[in-house]
Motif scaffolding. Structure first.
Motif, PDB file in Angstrom:
ATOM      1  N   PRO A  26      10.970  24.288 -14.364  1.00 31.32           N
ATOM      2  CA  PRO A  26       9.618  23.897 -13.966  1.00 31.32           C
ATOM      3  C   PRO A  26       8.611  24.981 -14.287  1.00 31.32           C
ATOM      4  N   PRO A  27       7.372  24.588 -14.551  1.00 30.24           N
ATOM      5  CA  PRO A  27       6.345  25.593 -14.847  1.00 30.24           C
ATOM      6  C   PRO A  27       6.077  26.471 -13.642  1.00 30.24           C
ATOM      7  N   LYS A  28       5.603  27.637 -13.907  1.00 30.34           N
ATOM      8  CA  LYS A  28       5.278  28.569 -12.833  1.00 30.34           C
ATOM      9  C   LYS A  28       4.159  27.999 -11.974  1.00 30.34           C
ATOM     10  N   ALA A  29       4.398  27.954 -10.681  1.00 23.54           N
ATOM     11  CA  ALA A  29       3.405  27.422  -9.751  1.00 23.54           C
ATOM     12  C   ALA A  29       2.334  28.481  -9.491  1.00 23.54           C
ATOM     13  N   MET A  30       1.110  28.184  -9.909  1.00 18.31           N
ATOM     14  CA  MET A  30      -0.001  29.110  -9.708  1.00 18.31           C
ATOM     15  C   MET A  30      -0.616  28.886  -8.326  1.00 18.31           C
ATOM     16  N   ARG A  31      -0.860  29.958  -7.618  1.00 20.75           N
ATOM     17  CA  ARG A  31      -1.576  29.831  -6.356  1.00 20.75           C
ATOM     18  C   ARG A  31      -3.014  29.416  -6.638  1.00 20.75           C
ATOM     19  N   ARG A  32      -3.517  28.513  -5.823  1.00 22.69           N
ATOM     20  CA  ARG A  32      -4.856  27.995  -6.081  1.00 22.69           C
ATOM     21  C   ARG A  32      -5.896  29.098  -6.018  1.00 22.69           C
ATOM     22  N   SER A  33      -5.634  30.090  -5.185  1.00 19.73           N
ATOM     23  CA  SER A  33      -6.584  31.196  -5.076  1.00 19.73           C
ATOM     24  C   SER A  33      -6.750  31.926  -6.400  1.00 19.73           C
ATOM     25  N   ALA A  34      -5.688  31.927  -7.236  1.00 17.27           N
ATOM     26  CA  ALA A  34      -5.768  32.602  -8.530  1.00 17.27           C
ATOM     27  C   ALA A  34      -6.554  31.782  -9.549  1.00 17.27           C
ATOM     28  N   LEU A  35      -6.819  30.529  -9.237  1.00 21.41           N
ATOM     29  CA  LEU A  35      -7.536  29.653 -10.152  1.00 21.41           C
ATOM     30  C   LEU A  35      -9.021  29.564  -9.825  1.00 21.41           C
ATOM     31  N   MET A  36      -9.438  30.286  -8.758  1.00 21.40           N
ATOM     32  CA  MET A  36     -10.806  30.159  -8.273  1.00 21.40           C
ATOM     33  C   MET A  36     -11.542  31.489  -8.327  1.00 21.40           C
TER      34      MET A  36
ATOM     35  N   LEU B 134       0.832  -1.189   0.000  1.00 23.58           N
ATOM     36  CA  LEU B 134       0.000   0.000   0.000  1.00 23.58           C
ATOM     37  C   LEU B 134       0.872   1.245   0.000  1.00 23.58           C
ATOM     38  N   PHE B 135       0.255   2.371  -0.273  1.00 25.89           N
ATOM     39  CA  PHE B 135       0.984   3.615  -0.414  1.00 25.89           C
ATOM     40  C   PHE B 135       0.329   4.701   0.419  1.00 25.89           C
ATOM     41  N   THR B 136       1.153   5.624   0.908  1.00 28.28           N
ATOM     42  CA  THR B 136       0.618   6.812   1.551  1.00 28.28           C
ATOM     43  C   THR B 136       0.084   7.740   0.472  1.00 28.28           C
ATOM     44  N   PRO B 137      -0.772   8.706   0.813  1.00 24.73           N
ATOM     45  CA  PRO B 137      -1.324   9.596  -0.197  1.00 24.73           C
ATOM     46  C   PRO B 137      -0.224  10.339  -0.943  1.00 24.73           C
ATOM     47  N   SER B 138      -0.482  10.571  -2.226  1.00 20.95           N
ATOM     48  CA  SER B 138       0.522  11.254  -3.053  1.00 20.95           C
ATOM     49  C   SER B 138       0.642  12.713  -2.688  1.00 20.95           C
ATOM     50  N   GLY B 139      -0.395  13.279  -2.103  1.00 21.34           N
ATOM     51  CA  GLY B 139      -0.346  14.697  -1.743  1.00 21.34           C
ATOM     52  C   GLY B 139      -0.843  15.562  -2.883  1.00 21.34           C
ATOM     53  N   LEU B 140      -1.374  16.702  -2.530  1.00 24.44           N
ATOM     54  CA  LEU B 140      -1.929  17.592  -3.545  1.00 24.44           C
ATOM     55  C   LEU B 140      -1.356  18.987  -3.364  1.00 24.44           C
ATOM     56  N   THR B 141      -0.034  19.073  -3.188  1.00 28.42           N
ATOM     57  CA  THR B 141       0.597  20.368  -3.013  1.00 28.42           C
ATOM     58  C   THR B 141       0.345  21.229  -4.236  1.00 28.42           C
ATOM     59  N   VAL B 142      -0.241  22.374  -4.035  1.00 25.85           N
ATOM     60  CA  VAL B 142      -0.581  23.217  -5.171  1.00 25.85           C
ATOM     61  C   VAL B 142       0.163  24.540  -5.164  1.00 25.85           C
ATOM     62  N   GLU B 143       0.979  24.769  -4.165  1.00 25.00           N
ATOM     63  CA  GLU B 143       1.750  25.998  -4.123  1.00 25.00           C
ATOM     64  C   GLU B 143       3.193  25.654  -3.785  1.00 25.00           C
ATOM     65  N   ASP B 144       4.108  26.071  -4.628  1.00 28.34           N
ATOM     66  CA  ASP B 144       5.523  25.767  -4.424  1.00 28.34           C
ATOM     67  C   ASP B 144       6.246  27.048  -4.055  1.00 28.34           C
ATOM     68  N   GLY B 145       6.442  27.224  -2.757  1.00 31.60           N
ATOM     69  CA  GLY B 145       7.036  28.467  -2.317  1.00 31.60           C
ATOM     70  C   GLY B 145       8.542  28.496  -2.431  1.00 31.60           C
ATOM     71  N   SER B 146       9.189  27.350  -2.562  1.00 36.38           N
ATOM     72  CA  SER B 146      10.660  27.302  -2.595  1.00 36.38           C
ATOM     73  C   SER B 146      11.142  27.031  -4.007  1.00 36.38           C
ATOM     74  N   ARG B 147      11.571  28.062  -4.689  1.00 34.93           N
ATOM     75  CA  ARG B 147      12.115  27.919  -6.042  1.00 34.93           C
ATOM     76  C   ARG B 147      13.624  27.770  -5.914  1.00 34.93           C
ATOM     77  N   LYS B 148      14.094  26.527  -5.971  1.00 28.50           N
ATOM     78  CA  LYS B 148      15.509  26.270  -5.797  1.00 28.50           C
ATOM     79  C   LYS B 148      16.290  26.735  -7.014  1.00 28.50           C
TER      80      LYS B 148
END
Length: 621
Positions: A576-586, A483-497
Motif C-alpha cells: 500500500p502507498p505510504k499514508a501521509m498525515r493530513r497535517s503534512a498536506l496543509m 441506502l448506505f452509511t458514509p464511506s468515511g474519510l480516514t486519512v491516517e493509517d496508523g496500523s501497518r499490518k
C-alpha cells in the motif's frame, strides 16, 4: 482584475435595488487555461466522430466476414467461438463509447463559462450548508474555518453546520468558532438516522434557516465536510446567477489533495471534471456536481427542495431544476479541495455507494416533479443508470466468458480469405488509432491518461455487480432504494499490518480472491489458446494461427487490460502507498489555525507513478 463584463446580461444588474459590480477575470494563467479548454472543445468532438465511425466500420465488416465464413461452411465450435468473440468485442466497446457520444454532441458548440468576479460589498445573501455525519473533527473544523474566512461581506452569508451525528462535541466546537464569526449556526435533525441521507439533511437545513432572523437567504451554497473552499469561492460562482436570470445553479469541479503518489486506485477525477463536464456544459446539459455549488433558494423551493429518492441527490436536483425551466452552469475553475478515502475498505464502500446512487436516479420518474419533465429529460434521468448497469453486466460476462472462449482453442476471428483477414486487421488498426487520438486529446485536456480500451477500473465490476443485484432485489421485494452509511474519510493509517495479514484480509475480507481467479483463468486460457495454435498442424502459417487465436489484437487487448486492472487491488494490498498525515498536506496559520492544501498536495502524481498508473491511467509526464 479586468474590464467590466460586456453583453452578458442587462446593462444595469441589480440586487435588492443596488447595482452590482461583476468583472471578467483577466489573469494570464487563467486565460491560457481557457484557450486550451476551448481548443479541446473544438478538437475532441472530431476525434470522437473518428472513433465512432472507425468502430462502426470495423464491427460492420467483421459482421460481414462472419456471414461470409458461415456461408463458406464454417460451423461448430469455430463458428460459435467467432460469434462469441465478436459479441464480447462489441459489448465491451458499447459502454466505453458513451463518453465519445457525449463529446460528439458538443460538435460545433464549443462554449465555456467565463471566469467572473463579484466585486464590492453589494452582494446577495447566502446560506452556506456544511454537511456532517461523524467524520473526523479536524476535517470539519478546517472546512468551517476556511468557509468563515472567505472573501465575502460577513453580513451577507451565514454558515450552518448540519450534523447528522448529533454530536455534542461538534456543537461545542462550532460554538467556539461562533465567538469570532457571529453568523455561525449548528443544527441537527434531532434523531440519529440509521442511514446517511444527505438530501434529508439539506432539506432540514432549508427549513432551519427559514426560521432564523431575517428568514432564508437569497442563495444556498453547499459544502461537503471535507471540501475546503478557496477565499474567492462565492465571488467566482455567484456572478453566473446574477448575469443570467435563467441560471439556477453554478458549480465548480471537485479537486482532491490527498491522492497517494501514483494514484494506484485511480481516484483522480480529472477525466470527469476536465473532459466530460466541460463537454456537457457546451451542450447546456451540465449537472450539479454535489458539493461547492451555489443555487437560488427560490429555484429549490420551486421543486420542493432537494429530492430524496436517490443517494445521488445532486443528479436528481439537476433533473428537476431543468424540468422546471432552469439552467445549470459548470464553472471550470478550481475553487474547492477535498479528500478521497485513503483505505481500500473505505474506497470500496464509496464505489458501491456511488453505483447504487447512479442506478437509483431512475427513481426520479416516480417523483411528482417528473410530470413536467420532457421525454428527453426522462431519458436523461434513466440513461446514466442504464449505461452503468450495461457496462457492469457486460464486463462481468466478458470476465467469465473470455477464459472459456480461449480454452476452446478455436480461432477468435472468422474470415473466408487472406484478403479479408488483412482488411479486418487494417480496420481494427484504424479503430485503435482513432481511439488513441481521442485518448491523447483527453489526456492533453485533463493531464491524465485514459486506458486503451477504457477498462482500467474493471476490477471494481464484481462489487458493482453485487450492488446492482442487491438493488434489484430490494426493489422487487418492496424494500425501496437501499441506502448506505458514509464511506468515511480516514486519512491516517496508523496500523501497518504485516504483508501476510494484509494478503489474508485482501483475499477473504475484501474478496480479492475473485481477482486472483480472473487473472489465473485468463492466463490459463491464453496458454491453452496458444497451445492449440501450435498443434493446429498448419506448420506453414503458424504465426497466422497464433494471430487468429490468443494473439488476435481485439481480444488480446481486452485480456491485457482485465489482467492489469485485476492486479490493481492486489498490488495495493501487498504494497500500500505510504499514508501521509493530513497535517503534512496543509499550510496552516498557527495563529488563526486557518489551513489550505499546499501546492505539493494538489499535485497527486508528483512522484514516479505505479506500474498500473504508467500503463493504464496515469498523468502524462
Amino acid at each position: 482584475m479586468g474590464e467590466a463584463v460586456p453583453a452578458l446580461g442587462p446593462k444595469e444588474l441589480t440586487w435588492e435595488k443596488a447595482a452590482v459590480n461583476v468583472q471578467l477575470l483577466d489573469e494570464p494563467h487563467e486565460k491560457k487555461r481557457e484557450q486550451d479548454q476551448l481548443r479541446f472543445l473544438h478538437r475532441i468532438p472530431k476525434a470522437a466522430l473518428a472513433s465512432i465511425l472507425s468502430s462502426w466500420l470495423y464491427f460492420a465488416y467483421s459482421f460481414k466476414c462472419l456471414l461470409d465464413s458461415q456461408a463458406a461452411g464454417l460451423s461448430g465450435t469455430p463458428l460459435t467461438a467467432a460469434w462469441l468473440s465478436y459479441a464480447l468485442q462489441l459489448g465491451t466497446a458499447i459502454p466505453v463509447g458513451t463518453p465519445h457520444l457525449l463529446a460528439l454532441s458538443a460538435m460545433g458548440r464549443a462554449k465555456r463559462q467565463p471566469l467572473l468576479r463579484l466585486e464590492g460589498n453589494i452582494t446577495p445573501s447566502v446560506d452556506i450548508f456544511v454537511t456532517y455525519c461523524g467524520e473526523e473533527m479536524d476535517v470539519l473544523l478546517d472546512t468551517v474555518r476556511a468557509t468563515a474566512a472567505i472573501d465575502y461581506p460577513h453580513d451577507s452569508f451565514r454558515i450552518i453546520v448540519l450534523d447528522d451525528s448529533i454530536s455534542g462535541e461538534v456543537e461545542e466546537e462550532i460554538g467556539k468558532i461562533k465567538a469570532q464569526h457571529k453568523r455561525m449556526y449548528y443544527s441537527t435533525r434531532g434523531v440519529k438516522p440509521k442511514t446517511h441521507t444527505k438530501a434529508a439533511n439539506l432539506n432540514h437545513g432549508l427549513k432551519y434557516v427559514s426560521g432564523l432572523p431575517g428568514g432564508s437567504s437569497d442563495l444556498v451554497a453547499v459544502l461537503d465536510v471535507d471540501m475546503i473552499p478557496s477565499p474567492h469561492w462565492l465571488r467566482a460562482l455567484v456572478p453566473h446567477l446574477l448575469l443570467d436570470p435563467k441560471v439556477a445553479l453554478a458549480n465548480p469541479p471537485q479537486r482532491q489533495y490527498n491522492i497517494p503518489n501514483g494514484d494506484p486506485l485511480g481516484q483522480v477525477m480529472d477525466p470527469l471534471f476536465d473532459v466530460m463536464e466541460p463537454s456537457k456544459n457546451a451542450t447546456n446539459s451540465a449537472w450539479c456536481c454535489g458539493t461547492g455549488f451555489v443555487v437560488r433558494r427560490d429555484a429549490l423551493d420551486g421543486i420542493g427542495g432537494i429530492p430524496e429518492e436517490s443517494i445521488n441527490e445532486d443528479i436528481l436536483t439537476s433533473f428537476f431544476l431543468k424540468a422546471a425551466g432552469w439552467e445549470i452552469v459548470y464553472v471550470y475553475e478550481d475553487l474547492q479541495w477535498g479528500l478521497v478515502p485513503s483505505t481500500i475498505t473505505a474506497y470500496l464502500k464509496q464505489a458501491k455507494r456511488t453505483c447504487a446512487g447512479i442506478v437509483s436516479t431512475a427513481a426520479a420518474l416516480r417523483n411528482p416533479q417528473a410530470r413536467t419533465m420532457t421525454r428527453e429529460e426522462k431519458y436523461g434521468s434513466v440513461f446514466p443508470a442504464f449505461a452503468l448497469a450495461l457496462s457492469v453486466y457486460i464486463n462481468m460476462a466478458a470476465m467469465v466468458l473470455l477464459p472459456v472462449l480461449l480454452l476452446s482453442g478455436a480461432p477468435l476471428v472468422a474470415y473466408s480469405s487472406g484478403a479479408q483477414l488483412r482488411a479486418i486487421s487494417t480496420l481494427f488498426l484504424v479503430k485503435f488509432l482513432a481511439i488513441s487520438s481521442y485518448n491523447f486529446l483527453a489526456t492533453e485536456a485533463a493531464n491524465f491518461h485514459l486506458s486503451i480500451l477504457g477498462l482500467s477500473m474493471a476490477w471494481t465490476n464484481p462489487y458493482h455487480f453485487i450492488t446492482l443485484v442487491r438493488f434489484a432485489l430490494s426493489i422487487i421485494t418492496g424494500g425501496g432504494v437501499p441506502l448506505f452509511t458514509p464511506s468515511g474519510l480516514t486519512v491516517e493509517d496508523g496500523s501497518r499490518k504485516t504483508v501476510a495479514s494484509r494478503i489474508k484480509v485482501a483475499l477473504w475480507d475484501h474478496g480479492f480472491i475473485i481477482h486472483v481467479t480472473i487473472i489465473a483463468s485468463l492466463l490459463g486460457g491464453i496458454a491453452a489458446s496458444l497451445r492449440a495454435a501450435s498443434q493446429s498442424g498448419n506448420t506453414q502459417s503458424i504465426w497466422a494461427e497464433l494471430f487468429a487465436r490468443a494473439g488476435w489484437p481485439p481480444i488480446f487487448l481486452v485480456c491485457f487490460e482485465y489482467i492489469l486492472s485485476c492486479c490493481t487491488p492486489l498490488s495495493y494490498s501487498i504494497n500500500p502507498p505510504k499514508a501521509m498525515r493530513r497535517s503534512a498536506l496543509m499550510d496552516r496559520d498557527p495563529q488563526t489555525l486557518l489551513a489550505y492544501p499546499n501546492r505539493q498536495a494538489k499535485d497527486p502524481l508528483s512522484d514516479l507513478p505505479s506500474l498500473n498508473s504508467i500503463l493504464v491511467h496515469t498523468k502524462q509526464f
